[in-house]
Scaffold this active site. Structure first.
Site, PDB file in Angstrom:
ATOM      1  N   SER A 112       7.906  37.494  88.491  1.00  0.00           N
ATOM      2  CA  SER A 112       7.710  38.861  87.968  1.00  0.00           C
ATOM      3  C   SER A 112       9.064  39.510  87.753  1.00  0.00           C
ATOM      4  CB  SER A 112       6.918  39.686  88.989  1.00  0.00           C
ATOM      5  OG  SER A 112       6.950  41.058  88.635  1.00  0.00           O
TER       6      SER A 112
ATOM      7  N   TYR B 169       5.298  43.061  97.433  1.00  0.00           N
ATOM      8  CA  TYR B 169       5.127  42.202  96.250  1.00  0.00           C
ATOM      9  C   TYR B 169       6.477  41.717  95.692  1.00  0.00           C
ATOM     10  CZ  TYR B 169       3.488  41.037  91.461  1.00  0.00           C
ATOM     11  OH  TYR B 169       3.204  40.420  90.267  1.00  0.00           O
TER      12      TYR B 169
HETATM   13  N1  LIG Z   1       0.043  41.338  84.725  1.00  0.00           N
HETATM   14  C1  LIG Z   1       1.339  41.627  84.858  1.00  0.00           C
HETATM   15  O1  LIG Z   1       1.837  42.636  84.332  1.00  0.00           O
HETATM   16  C2  LIG Z   1       2.231  40.727  85.648  1.00  0.00           C
HETATM   17  C3  LIG Z   1       3.600  41.019  85.618  1.00  0.00           C
HETATM   18  C4  LIG Z   1       4.464  40.197  86.312  1.00  0.00           C
HETATM   19  C5  LIG Z   1       3.978  39.096  86.983  1.00  0.00           C
HETATM   20  N2  LIG Z   1       2.630  38.834  86.999  1.00  0.00           N
HETATM   21  C6  LIG Z   1       2.198  37.634  87.701  1.00  0.00           C
HETATM   22  O2  LIG Z   1       1.400  36.869  86.816  1.00  0.00           O
HETATM   23  C7  LIG Z   1       0.415  36.141  87.558  1.00  0.00           C
HETATM   24  C8  LIG Z   1      -0.975  36.445  87.021  1.00  0.00           C
HETATM   25  O3  LIG Z   1      -1.181  37.844  87.091  1.00  0.00           O
HETATM   26  P1  LIG Z   1      -2.403  38.538  86.325  1.00  0.00           P
HETATM   27  O4  LIG Z   1      -1.951  39.891  85.967  1.00  0.00           O
HETATM   28  O5  LIG Z   1      -2.950  37.632  85.285  1.00  0.00           O
HETATM   29  O6  LIG Z   1      -3.448  38.659  87.547  1.00  0.00           O
HETATM   30  P2  LIG Z   1      -5.049  38.841  87.521  1.00  0.00           P
HETATM   31  O7  LIG Z   1      -5.384  39.570  88.771  1.00  0.00           O
HETATM   32  O8  LIG Z   1      -5.456  39.425  86.231  1.00  0.00           O
HETATM   33  O9  LIG Z   1      -5.558  37.324  87.635  1.00  0.00           O
HETATM   34  C9  LIG Z   1      -5.221  36.563  88.780  1.00  0.00           C
HETATM   35  C10 LIG Z   1      -6.120  35.349  88.897  1.00  0.00           C
HETATM   36  O10 LIG Z   1      -5.790  34.701  90.133  1.00  0.00           O
HETATM   37  C11 LIG Z   1      -6.990  34.405  90.828  1.00  0.00           C
HETATM   38  N3  LIG Z   1      -6.738  34.382  92.261  1.00  0.00           N
HETATM   39  C12 LIG Z   1      -6.501  35.413  93.096  1.00  0.00           C
HETATM   40  N4  LIG Z   1      -6.367  34.980  94.353  1.00  0.00           N
HETATM   41  C13 LIG Z   1      -6.506  33.630  94.330  1.00  0.00           C
HETATM   42  C14 LIG Z   1      -6.476  32.634  95.325  1.00  0.00           C
HETATM   43  N5  LIG Z   1      -6.276  32.916  96.617  1.00  0.00           N
HETATM   44  N6  LIG Z   1      -6.661  31.353  94.948  1.00  0.00           N
HETATM   45  C15 LIG Z   1      -6.879  31.035  93.651  1.00  0.00           C
HETATM   46  N7  LIG Z   1      -6.939  31.952  92.670  1.00  0.00           N
HETATM   47  C16 LIG Z   1      -6.762  33.240  93.010  1.00  0.00           C
HETATM   48  C17 LIG Z   1      -7.951  35.508  90.431  1.00  0.00           C
HETATM   49  O11 LIG Z   1      -9.301  35.154  90.667  1.00  0.00           O
HETATM   50  C18 LIG Z   1      -7.611  35.680  88.963  1.00  0.00           C
HETATM   51  O12 LIG Z   1      -8.332  34.794  88.143  1.00  0.00           O
HETATM   52  C19 LIG Z   1       0.627  36.539  89.011  1.00  0.00           C
HETATM   53  O13 LIG Z   1       1.476  35.592  89.626  1.00  0.00           O
HETATM   54  C20 LIG Z   1       1.328  37.882  88.908  1.00  0.00           C
HETATM   55  O14 LIG Z   1       2.067  38.160  90.069  1.00  0.00           O
HETATM   56  C21 LIG Z   1       1.751  39.634  86.349  1.00  0.00           C
END
Ligand SMILES: NC(=O)c1ccc[n+]([C@@H]2O[C@H](COP(=O)([O-])OP(=O)(O)OC[C@H]3O[C@@H](n4cnc5c(N)ncnc54)[C@H](O)[C@@H]3O)[C@@H](O)[C@H]2O)c1
Length: 266
Positions: free
Chosen positions: A147, A160
């Site tokens: 991130s 986080y």
């Molecule tokens: N969305 C953003 O703006 C953003 C920005 C920077 C980094 N990220 C990173 O990108 C990645 C995805 O984020 P996102 O926004 O798509 O999240 P999201 O919450 O939309 O989706 C996350 C997915 O992970 C699954 N999940 C959660 N806990 C789990 C577990 N214990 N075991 C297996 N699966 C599990 C959920 O069911 C879901 O399908 C993460 O690593 C997040 O930290 C997101």
């Protein structure tokens, strides 16, 4: 000045490759899984929840809590039984519960421990199960989704952010350690991307946000724009890229103070 527009999907050839993505039932992981499937890969989605849209028969959901050692080893065993190889592991599953948006002394113990167990140890668990196979294969790519908050401070991400910076360091460390085994390890650091995770935090802050405007490109990113970066990094086109991080953030990280709104010139 109008915001930039996301381009249509960019595709790479992944015919016959075996790809394991954690947390691909929604959000960024789902876009990554879909992009690999669209380019010919056999894709496994290791997610604690089932997807609402199965994404066609090239993506197989395996129920998995990445906080569970048994679940992680079972998933890897199943993929190996079915295909005998894993070409790409994308460590993506992570949580950022709204109850974690506090200074650390106000985050409940069970919340920060769960974040550690999924966001940090989950990446380690999956990598530890996949690496022996990749060593045998003498090839493989691991992509850790980190991130922008791995690299700079922001309000109320005291749990986080540091864990995400550990995802970057995992990639650097593992990338160096396994380079002579033909394995590349990289991290990708997205800016704000339009996913359920971000929508949940915006809803908590009242729904309205100038979040997109803070990005120099004038908008937040779309999940497929992170997926394109992951596909490139996983491809032979990135064969000399390892132990490093790629920020996919519409220029946000270059601004310096993450939290400060940045007035874009007209
Ligand atoms: N969305 C953003 O703006 C953003 C920005 C920077 C980094 N990220 C990173 O990108 C990645 C995805 O984020 P996102 O926004 O798509 O999240 P999201 O919450 O939309 O989706 C996350 C997915 O992970 C699954 N999940 C959660 N806990 C789990 C577990 N214990 N075991 C297996 N699966 C599990 C959920 O069911 C879901 O399908 C993460 O690593 C997040 O930290 C997101």
């Amino acid at each position: 000045m109008s915001p930039s527009r996301p381009p249509a999907n960019v595709s790479f050839e992944n015919h016959g490759r075996v790809v394991l993505v954690t947390g691909a039932s929604m959000g960024i992981g789902s876009a990554i899984a879909q992009a690999f499937a669209d380019s010919g890969a056999h894709v496994y989605n290791a997610d604690i929840t089932a997807p609402s849209d199965k994404g066609g028969n090239r993506i197989k959901h395996l129920s998995c809590d990445t906080a569970s050692e048994t679940d992680c080893s079972t998933v890897v065993e199943q993929v190996v039984q079915e295909h005998g190889a894993i070409d790409v592991l994308v460590n993506n599953a992570a949580i950022q519960p709204v109850d974690s948006y506090h200074p650390i002394d106000q985050v409940k113990t069970e919340i920060w421990q769960r974040m550690l167990d999924i966001n940090l140890c989950g990446y380690m668990r999956m990598a530890r199960h996949v690496l022996p196979l990749m060593k045998q294969q003498q090839c493989g790519v691991i992509v850790n989704i980190a991130s922008g908050q791995a690299h700079r401070t922001a309000r109320d991400v005291g749990v986080y952010g540091p864990i995400k910076s550990a995802n970057v360091m995992q990639a650097r460390q593992w990338g160096v350690e396994y380079a002579r085994n033909g394995i590349r390890v990289v991290s990708v650091s997205p800016g704000a991307i339009d996913t359920p995770m971000v929508r949940a935090s915006l809803a908590e802050q009242g729904g309205a946000s100038e979040l997109g405007n803070r990005h120099p490109v004038g908008r937040i990113g779309q999940p497929h724009e992170v997926a394109s970066a992951v596909l490139w990094l996983s491809s032979d086109a990135a064969s000399f890229v390892t132990a490093t991080d790629l920020e996919v953030d519409g220029g946000l990280g270059a601004l310096g103070a993450f939290a400060a709104p940045y007035p874009m010139p007209e």
